[in-house]
Scaffold this active site. Structure first.
Site, PDB file in Angstrom:
ATOM      1  N   SER A 121       0.797  -1.264  -0.097  1.00 11.78           N
ATOM      2  CA  SER A 121       0.329  -0.511   0.403  1.00 11.78           C
ATOM      3  C   SER A 121       0.531   1.251   0.335  1.00 11.78           C
ATOM      4  CB  SER A 121      -1.274  -0.080   1.135  1.00 11.78           C
ATOM      5  OG  SER A 121      -0.427  -0.380   2.348  1.00 11.78           O
ATOM      6  N   ASN A 192      -4.394   6.308  -1.406  1.00 11.07           N
ATOM      7  CA  ASN A 192      -3.909   6.107   0.228  1.00 11.07           C
ATOM      8  C   ASN A 192      -2.802   8.279   0.276  1.00 11.07           C
ATOM      9  OD1 ASN A 192      -4.643   4.704   2.223  1.00 11.07           O
ATOM     10  ND2 ASN A 192      -3.120   3.367   1.576  1.00 11.07           N
TER      11      ASN A 192
END
Length: 403
Positions: A121, A192
């Site tokens: 991520s 993100n």
């Protein structure tokens, strides 16, 4: 196609479950012996729930469970179980050196045309691929937690990734009924990175003493329409996880002030107050604790929402300006990946690009903080009267460069 997954934690087990549900034989491996029984039990529980609710017959459920092979260990001997996989998806600890070592080992056992994918991520796909001889077949395939439920998957090609590899990975994940977007190999990728101001600006408002966590959460839920407020969400995710992603993006962007972490959040992490999982975070989640009441002041709430939204819209606009993603993918990612009530570019158009710019410029004049600098694309849109949600047109300097 046989699918391999390395890492049997929540993410890896969830990805393996998705693949098995869509008919693939799945090899799931983990270095820690305790992870595999937990993953197996989770799969059995999920299938039993689907059978109970009538989504699967008992026979179909047993067939899904029969597609799993659980492998204890990730040494070369155990990795041989992945030899005939068409894709291997890594979902292990977020440490670059550990991932690089795994990918180097996988290269020695899989076929030359096997896709090697990372569910990271926050780490650079190029850096992971750089450890491989065949860097062209390494691609990011970032699921969101929980993988069986969340619809969005980011496909992240590195500069070394062959286009056919990225296309094949996207086609496979799309066949699993997931919504896919292409994201650049930039810190935080798409979701993100663009979502950072939802947390960062809320933290800044709290640090300035403008409002407490409960009031900020109330404003963004009730007035902004978000499903959860930022402090509720950070406590749910885990402050350690949220802070680590913020630090990763901040460091990856060479300490750009837009992504500056919060000292208050760091202190909570240092104290072990990580949110729901430890009983305390921004809120007290222990038995008998009373959640603080927000100050339900409409004017204050609207000011909070306006400030956070200005930062979110600016981040989405700048992402498109830097050609890190298309307007369509940005809108799709934010509505399906983090369940925002509407796409940020369209939201900016609804507010008015000039209004968003005015709010950012006012914050910059007051604070002198470069975190509030407006995107070039936002200024151009205001000057030209063009929508933020439209496809960007090249600037005159871009035209000169291309001629």
């Amino acid at each position: 196609m046989k699918v391999g997954v390395v890492g049997a934690g929540a993410m890896g087990a969830g990805i393996a479950q998705v693949a098995a549900m869509f008919g693939h034989e799945v090899v799931l491996a983990d270095a820690f012996a305790a992870a595999l029984p937990r993953a197996r039990a989770g799969h059995e529980k999920a299938i039993a729930r689907d059978v109970e609710k009538g989504r699967l017959t008992r026979e179909a459920g047993d067939a899904v469970l029969g597609r799993f092979t659980y492998v204890e260990g990730v040494e070369t001997a155990q990795l041989a179980a992945f030899a005939d996989c068409g894709i291997v998806i890594e979902a292990i600890v977020e440490q670059l050196a550990v991932k690089q070592e795994l990918f180097r080992a996988l290269e020695t056992v899989v076929a030359d045309d096997t896709i090697l994918a990372s569910n990271t991520s926050s780490l650079s796909i190029a850096a992971i691929a750089g450890a491989c001889r065949g860097s062209h077949r390494v691609v990011g395939v970032h699921f969101f937690n929980p993988a069986p439920v969340m619809p969005l998957v980011e496909i992240i090609p590195a500069i070394t990734t062959d286009r056919s590899v990225a296309a094949a990975a996207r086609a496979l994940v799309t066949s699993w009924k997931k919504v896919t977007v292409m994201a650049a190999d930039t810190p935080g990728f798409l979701v993100n990175r663009v979502a950072r101001p939802f947390y960062g600006e809320a933290l800044r408002i709290r640090e300035e003493g403008i409002a407490d966590a409960a009031t900020i959460d109330w404003a963004l839920r009730t007035i902004g329409g978000f499903r959860m407020g930022p402090f509720e969400l950070m406590d749910f995710i885990g402050l350690d996880v949220n802070f680590a992603v913020t630090r990763s993006v901040y460091d990856g962007m060479f300490q750009d002030p837009r992504y500056r972490p919060s000292l208050q959040q760091q202190r909570l992490v240092e104290a072990g107050w990580l949110g729901k999982k430890t009983g305390r975070g921004f809120y007290d989640h222990r038995d008998g604790a009373t959640k603080p009441a927000p100050t339900e002041d409409a004017a204050l709430g609207q000011a909070i929402v306006d400030r956070v939204l200005a930062m979110l819209v600016n981040e989405a606009v700048d992402f498109v300006h830097l050609q890190l993603g298309t307007p369509e993918d940005v809108e799709l990612a934010m509505t399906t990946g983090v369940n925002y009530p509407r796409g940020l570019l369209a939201w900016g158009d609804a507010i008015g690009a000039a209004t968003v710019l005015a709010r950012l410029d006012a914050l910059y004049r007051e604070s002198g903080d470069m975190r509030y600098r407006a995107s070039v694309r936002l200024r151009r849109a205001v000057a030209a009267g063009t929508p933020l949600s439209g496809s960007p047109s090249p600037s005159s300097s871009d035209a000169r460069r291309d001629s």
